[in-house]
Design an enzyme around this catalytic site. Structure first.
Site, PDB file in Angstrom:
ATOM      1  N   ALA A   9       0.899  -1.167  -0.480  1.00 55.90           N
ATOM      2  CA  ALA A   9       0.080  -0.070  -0.022  1.00 55.90           C
ATOM      3  C   ALA A   9       1.261   1.529  -0.168  1.00 55.90           C
ATOM      4  O   ALA A   9       1.834   1.555   0.657  1.00 55.90           O
ATOM      5  CB  ALA A   9      -0.826   0.077   1.072  1.00 55.90           C
ATOM      6  N   MET A  10       1.477   1.860  -0.865  1.00 53.93           N
ATOM      7  CA  MET A  10       1.700   3.455  -1.268  1.00 53.93           C
ATOM      8  C   MET A  10       0.871   4.328  -1.175  1.00 53.93           C
ATOM      9  O   MET A  10       0.131   4.778  -1.940  1.00 53.93           O
ATOM     10  CB  MET A  10       2.813   3.089  -2.551  1.00 53.93           C
ATOM     11  N   ASP A  15       7.182   6.611   4.098  1.00 58.45           N
ATOM     12  CA  ASP A  15       7.442   5.683   4.892  1.00 58.45           C
ATOM     13  C   ASP A  15       6.327   4.598   3.926  1.00 58.45           C
ATOM     14  O   ASP A  15       6.649   3.562   3.610  1.00 58.45           O
ATOM     15  CB  ASP A  15       5.876   5.331   6.374  1.00 58.45           C
ATOM     16  N   SER A  16       6.163   4.662   3.525  1.00 63.96           N
ATOM     17  CA  SER A  16       4.828   3.166   1.984  1.00 63.96           C
ATOM     18  C   SER A  16       6.390   3.084   2.158  1.00 63.96           C
ATOM     19  O   SER A  16       6.001   1.968   0.713  1.00 63.96           O
ATOM     20  CB  SER A  16       3.580   3.749   1.682  1.00 63.96           C
ATOM     21  N   CYS A 104     -10.136   3.140   9.884  1.00 65.54           N
ATOM     22  CA  CYS A 104      -9.423   3.520   8.562  1.00 65.54           C
ATOM     23  C   CYS A 104      -8.635   2.197   8.219  1.00 65.54           C
ATOM     24  O   CYS A 104      -8.698   0.614   7.696  1.00 65.54           O
ATOM     25  CB  CYS A 104      -8.234   4.702   7.796  1.00 65.54           C
ATOM     26  N   GLY A 128       3.241   1.314   5.468  1.00 66.51           N
ATOM     27  CA  GLY A 128       4.991   1.628   5.867  1.00 66.51           C
ATOM     28  C   GLY A 128       4.278   2.228   7.687  1.00 66.51           C
ATOM     29  O   GLY A 128       5.016   2.793   8.231  1.00 66.51           O
ATOM     30  N   CYS A 197      -7.035  12.861   7.923  1.00 64.26           N
ATOM     31  CA  CYS A 197      -7.037  13.228   5.888  1.00 64.26           C
ATOM     32  C   CYS A 197      -7.810  13.771   5.306  1.00 64.26           C
ATOM     33  O   CYS A 197      -7.541  14.575   4.130  1.00 64.26           O
ATOM     34  CB  CYS A 197      -6.466  11.533   5.593  1.00 64.26           C
TER      35      CYS A 197
END
Length: 360
Positions: A9-10, A15-16, A104, A128, A197
């Site tokens: 998952a990017m 981090d990701s 989430c 991440g 977010c």
């Protein structure tokens, strides 16, 4: 390490990107995926706040290109809106204080995404998050305590953790950024996103007011029972809040007052002195026990009652769909809707035992 087919998952952040890179280095067959969570991506970021914009998608794609892995974008905006955004609004309307990052992880990244990944033949999902999964498969805190995200991952089930990979748990954030720079990843210096977010400007009260409307009510002093102010919506307050109360009169002793409770049924916000916030017992519902067998009796452990909150020793008992914690010392500002996470201290890092949603 056994080679497995993994979905990374990017998000478009550092981090990701580094997590995906480490999965490649480990010899896994890695595919990158960016989750499009915003119905209108341009509304989800202001400066360093928020995430999920077209810019983030492009940053994730560029990182995947550097790593030489396939890359896709999955549109999960409707699912995210229903399971996270609508839930967030409903919880505040009910007088509770939700944690949307936890929701989430529970509903999107390790339910919708993991389910789809497994259906497509992937063995695991790489993220991440700053947390560790030891050789024993147990979830532990990150070595970087300031960035530790085990609290918001503690809601995951044992089955979900068995299909998760968290490559960053043994590194500090500074080390992750240095590694990203050495790998030539353009996101090495990209600022971390902050706050919620889907509320890019950080104005939670304004966001809720747009969806719930103004519902004026009384602010009541718990000590005297007097009405000491008015509010435009009880949903705009949370237990422990001091700022933004706009009270008409000071407390008789001149000391600050804090939000003690929110009662949606009467649309009342109750305020009082700081010591009235102290609780020594916490009850929670829907416990998820991932750190071993569910206990038959009381256990001694440590609990954390909000993200980045203090950790206190406690005796925890689980009874059916309820979890009860007797705290060894009082804690202030415990809010219904937040999670209580139980940890067991361990020489290899604190182990997550269980998570549950606070009711009282």
């Amino acid at each position: 390490m056994v080679r497995v087919r993994v979905l990374a998952a990017m998000s478009g952040g550092v981090d990701s990107a580094v997590a995906a890179a480490r999965a490649v280095d480990a010899g896994h067959d890695v595919t990158g995926v960016h989750l499009a969570l915003a119905r209108n991506p341009q509304t989800y970021r202001t400066g360093a706040r928020g995430c999920c914009t077209l810019e983030d998608s492009r940053d994730a794609r560029r990182a995947a290109d550097v790593l030489g892995i396939p890359f896709y974008v999955w549109d999960m905006a409707d699912r995210f809106h229903a399971d996270v955004v609508d839930d967030f609004v409903a919880e505040y309307a009910a007088g509770r204080t939700p944690n949307p990052c936890l929701r989430c992880n529970e509903k999107i990244k390790f339910a919708a995404v993991l389910d789809r990944a497994v259906a497509l033949g992937f063995d695991a999902v790489v993220t991440g998050h700053h947390a560790r999964l030891g050789p024993d498969g147990l979830l532990r805190r990150s070595v970087d305590e300031a960035k530790d995200q085990s609290y918001v991952l503690a809601v995951l089930t044992r089955q979900q953790l068995d299909r998760a990979i968290f490559p960053l748990g043994d590194s500090t954030k500074a080390q992750v950024r240095q590694e990203a720079a050495s790998r030539g990843l353009a996101v090495a210096d990209k600022p971390d996103s902050h706050d919620i977010c889907f509320i890019a400007d950080g104005d939670t009260r304004g966001f809720l007011a747009q969806r719930l409307g103004e519902t004026p009510g009384d602010v009541v002093d718990a000590t005297t029972g007097a009405v000491v102010g008015q509010h435009a919506g009880a949903y705009a307050y949370t237990v422990g809040q001091r700022r933004g109360l706009h009270l008409d009169r000071p407390a008789p002793d001149g000391r600050p007052r804090y939000v003690l409770s929110i009662t949606p049924k009467t649309n009342t916000v109750t305020v009082g002195p700081a010591e009235a916030l102290e609780v020594s017992e916490v009850t929670a519902t829907r416990p998820v026990w991932s750190g071993g067998p569910r206990p038959d009796g009381p256990i001694e452990c440590e609990v954390q009652l909000r993200a980045h909150g203090v950790v206190v020793p406690a005796t925890v008992t689980v009874d059916g769909d309820s979890l009860h914690a007797d705290l060894r010392r009082p804690v202030r500002g415990v809010a219904a809707g937040q999670a209580i996470v139980a940890y067991r201290p361990d020489s290899a890092g604190d182990i997550v035992l269980a998570s549950a949603t606070i009711t009282t």
